[in-house]
Design an enzyme around this catalytic site. Structure first.
Site, PDB file in Angstrom:
ATOM      1  N   LYS A 120       0.869  -1.178   0.000  1.00 33.18           N
ATOM      2  CA  LYS A 120       0.000   0.000   0.000  1.00 33.18           C
ATOM      3  C   LYS A 120       0.899   1.219   0.000  1.00 33.18           C
ATOM      4  O   LYS A 120       2.042   1.161   0.439  1.00 33.18           O
ATOM      5  CB  LYS A 120      -0.882   0.007   1.259  1.00 33.18           C
ATOM      6  CG  LYS A 120      -2.155   0.813   1.110  1.00 33.18           C
ATOM      7  CD  LYS A 120      -3.216   0.034   0.332  1.00 33.18           C
ATOM      8  CE  LYS A 120      -4.490   0.829   0.154  1.00 33.18           C
ATOM      9  NZ  LYS A 120      -5.590  -0.023  -0.337  1.00 33.18           N
TER      10      LYS A 120
HETATM   11  P1  NAD Z   1     -12.997   7.555  -2.664  1.00 36.39           P
HETATM   12  O1  NAD Z   1     -12.020   8.597  -2.302  1.00 36.39           O
HETATM   13  O2  NAD Z   1     -13.383   7.379  -4.095  1.00 36.39           O
HETATM   14  O3  NAD Z   1     -14.364   7.727  -1.822  1.00 36.39           O
HETATM   15  C1  NAD Z   1     -14.399   7.829  -0.438  1.00 36.39           C
HETATM   16  C2  NAD Z   1     -15.807   8.254  -0.028  1.00 36.39           C
HETATM   17  O4  NAD Z   1     -15.920   8.220   1.392  1.00 36.39           O
HETATM   18  C3  NAD Z   1     -16.157   9.693  -0.442  1.00 36.39           C
HETATM   19  O5  NAD Z   1     -17.523   9.733  -0.823  1.00 36.39           O
HETATM   20  C4  NAD Z   1     -15.962  10.484   0.852  1.00 36.39           C
HETATM   21  O6  NAD Z   1     -16.738  11.666   0.865  1.00 36.39           O
HETATM   22  C5  NAD Z   1     -16.456   9.461   1.838  1.00 36.39           C
HETATM   23  N1  NAD Z   1     -16.037   9.679   3.220  1.00 36.39           N
HETATM   24  C6  NAD Z   1     -14.803   9.972   3.692  1.00 36.39           C
HETATM   25  N2  NAD Z   1     -14.844  10.076   5.039  1.00 36.39           N
HETATM   26  C7  NAD Z   1     -16.128   9.813   5.397  1.00 36.39           C
HETATM   27  C8  NAD Z   1     -16.811   9.740   6.636  1.00 36.39           C
HETATM   28  N3  NAD Z   1     -16.167   9.959   7.774  1.00 36.39           N
HETATM   29  N4  NAD Z   1     -18.129   9.447   6.637  1.00 36.39           N
HETATM   30  C9  NAD Z   1     -18.789   9.203   5.483  1.00 36.39           C
HETATM   31  N5  NAD Z   1     -18.197   9.253   4.288  1.00 36.39           N
HETATM   32  C10 NAD Z   1     -16.877   9.543   4.248  1.00 36.39           C
HETATM   33  O7  NAD Z   1     -12.390   6.173  -2.097  1.00 36.39           O
HETATM   34  P2  NAD Z   1     -12.759   4.697  -2.538  1.00 36.39           P
HETATM   35  O8  NAD Z   1     -11.777   4.257  -3.560  1.00 36.39           O
HETATM   36  O9  NAD Z   1     -14.220   4.591  -2.792  1.00 36.39           O
HETATM   37  O10 NAD Z   1     -12.384   3.895  -1.211  1.00 36.39           O
HETATM   38  C11 NAD Z   1     -13.294   3.751  -0.116  1.00 36.39           C
HETATM   39  C12 NAD Z   1     -12.840   2.573   0.733  1.00 36.39           C
HETATM   40  O11 NAD Z   1     -12.820   1.385  -0.069  1.00 36.39           O
HETATM   41  C13 NAD Z   1     -11.432   2.696   1.326  1.00 36.39           C
HETATM   42  O12 NAD Z   1     -11.402   2.045   2.575  1.00 36.39           O
HETATM   43  C14 NAD Z   1     -10.574   1.925   0.333  1.00 36.39           C
HETATM   44  O13 NAD Z   1      -9.366   1.467   0.896  1.00 36.39           O
HETATM   45  C15 NAD Z   1     -11.521   0.779   0.016  1.00 36.39           C
HETATM   46  N6  NAD Z   1     -11.235   0.084  -1.236  1.00 36.39           N
HETATM   47  C16 NAD Z   1     -11.189   0.746  -2.426  1.00 36.39           C
HETATM   48  C17 NAD Z   1     -10.959   0.042  -3.590  1.00 36.39           C
HETATM   49  C18 NAD Z   1     -10.965   0.703  -4.939  1.00 36.39           C
HETATM   50  O14 NAD Z   1     -10.898  -0.032  -5.946  1.00 36.39           O
HETATM   51  N7  NAD Z   1     -11.102   2.003  -5.043  1.00 36.39           N
HETATM   52  C19 NAD Z   1     -10.724  -1.350  -3.547  1.00 36.39           C
HETATM   53  C20 NAD Z   1     -10.787  -1.989  -2.319  1.00 36.39           C
HETATM   54  C21 NAD Z   1     -11.056  -1.278  -1.174  1.00 36.39           C
END
Ligand code: NAD
Length: 430
Positions: A120
């Site tokens: 990561k």
């Molecule tokens: P992103 O930046 O696209 O979206 C994050 C979202 O969470 C946004 O809508 C933001 O406003 C919201 N957010 C942040 N803090 C918040 C809070 N305290 N309360 C409510 N909403 C909140 O990120 P993402 O890629 O969607 O990732 C989200 C999660 O999924 C992370 O934990 C990431 O590690 C995990 N993840 C992502 C992927 C991927 O392919 N993008 C794959 C596996 C896991």
């Protein structure tokens, strides 16, 4: 045999509730090691990150001033293949958080049987405070600083919180320019025009919904009459809302970092997407009313999908969660203390390393396509993603039943066992 009893990760193992993701990751590994009867040497091999880089990223701001931000890349394990994991741009990024996320990537890749270790990366910035040209300069300098340990056969980044396809395009270009030729396989989650895979942008959300529906059915809840709440409306949460609605689930509450909205009859996913695209937030979406963001986690629904950040379900709110099924779209949304409370209450938790693994599965497909300079159809990607998710779901649920484990324990034990087997087969050099 290695006999180190403490590692950079283990030192953080807590005795009382600790919201640190690293503490949660360490506790999960310890419990899997104990279940498998591993000695301290094997445990230490699995707990220690193989390689860590902390880099200063100097940035020339648009106003001519210079500032320096900090970036990290942690390769937790390399025994099953090159390191693989996302890059996060978020102000709360720390080395410990990156260590935890890298460890979870190792287990996720092993559980889904993709030939990778886990890694990561992160840069401790709030991307909304920087202009696009500044973000490009940060991304390029960060990539250049960590490039000695990157490469399609060494370590392959992907998007995570605060990063996207454009970030991956800049990373790929920077790495390629420094090497002297185009190397598409160095990142995944690239734009389609640069060799990104069809189906990659929606893969994580598709995978989350695939196992969430399976978990609802296994709990005798018909998805067509089920309700759901989703925390986070980003790359993962946004797609989860769309695919849940497509499957007939009524999504009644959604939040993002700015606030939360609810509609008891169901939020219209098209209206929500149009509103969020236009305004940058779910807040004030037509047809919804505003609610306290914390109420999304405790909403009276069948399914809860935390898809934002870590440690949002903790001992302070776990006893108020009403959902019977939780599918962890985010990495590490549940602290070990909350996990215990929810398990005791009979809530089925589909753990992050299974629930959100669709992203790394299609990243693997993208890497294969990039390395072969070939494209797969969207249908082939979806079919192979579904097959992998179904296989992992069946494997974890069967193993949990046989051993009397929770889904998280079963998933972690299966994954840790595979990584340990790779260590044993490879042996120690010299
Ligand atoms: P992103 O930046 O696209 O979206 C994050 C979202 O969470 C946004 O809508 C933001 O406003 C919201 N957010 C942040 N803090 C918040 C809070 N305290 N309360 C409510 N909403 C909140 O990120 P993402 O890629 O969607 O990732 C989200 C999660 O999924 C992370 O934990 C990431 O590690 C995990 N993840 C992502 C992927 C991927 O392919 N993008 C794959 C596996 C896991």
């Amino acid at each position: 045999m290695t006999t180190l009893l403490t590692s950079p990760t283990e030192r953080h193992t807590p005795s009382i509730e600790n919201h640190s993701p690293l503490a949660a990751a360490c506790a999960q590994l310890r419990s899997a090691s104990d279940h498998l009867g591993f000695d301290e040497g094997m445990h230490a091999m699995l707990a220690h990150p193989r390689r860590e880089m902390t880099v200063a990223v100097p940035l020339r701001r648009d106003n001519g001033e210079t500032t320096v931000v900090t970036g990290y890349r942690v390769q937790h394990n390399l025994s099953r293949g090159p390191a693989k994991g996302g890059v996060r741009f978020h102000p709360a990024v720390t080395l410990d958080e990156v260590r935890a996320l890298a460890m979870w990537m190792t287990w996720k890749c092993a559980l889904l049987d993709v030939p990778y270790g886990g890694a990561k990366g992160g840069v401790a910035i709030d991307p909304s405070k920087f202009s696009n040209p500044e973000l490009e300069r940060i991304t390029r300098r960060y990539t250049s600083e960590i490039s000695p340990i990157l490469g399609p056969a060494q370590d392959i980044p992907a998007p995570d919180i605060g990063t996207d396809e454009q970030t991956m395009a800049w990373m790929m270009d920077t790495y390629s320019v420094n090497q002297g030729y185009t190397i598409g396989g160095v990142v995944t989650g690239k734009p389609f025009a640069l060799g990104g895979s069809l189906g990659r942008p929606s893969a994580t959300s598709r995978g989350v919904v695939h196992v969430a529906l399976a978990a609802l059915r296994s709990t005798d809840i018909d998805p067509e009459t089920a309700t759901a709440a989703v925390q986070g409306y980003g790359k993962v949460g946004g797609g989860v809302v769309d695919f849940l609605c497509e499957a007939g689930v009524r999504v009644t509450a959604v939040s993002d970092q700015y606030g939360a909205v609810a509609a008891p009859a169901g939020i219209d996913p098209l209206a929500l997407r149009a509103h969020a695209s236009a305004t940058g937030s779910v807040v004030q979406c037509p047809g919804t009313s505003e609610i306290d963001p914390e109420d999304v986690l405790t909403a009276d629904v069948d399914l809860l999908v935390p898809a934002a950040v870590e440690s949002v379900l903790h001992s302070g709110n776990a006893d108020r969660v009403k959902a019977r099924v939780i599918a962890e779209g985010a990495n590490g949304p549940t602290t070990p203390a909350a996990d215990a409370v929810l398990t005791e209450r009979g809530v089925v938790i589909v753990p992050d390393i299974l629930a959100n693994a669709g992203g790394v599965v299609v990243s693997y497909f993208e890497w294969v396509q990039s390395n072969q300079s070939y494209r797969w159809s969207a249908e082939l990607v979806d079919e192979r993603l579904s097959a992998r998710m179904s296989e992992a779901w069946t494997g974890v649920t069967d193993f949990a039943r046989q051993r009397g484990l929770t889904l998280r324990e079963a998933a972690t034990v299966l994954a840790v066992q595979r990584v340990a087997e790779a260590h044993r087969l490879r042996g120690l050099y010299p």
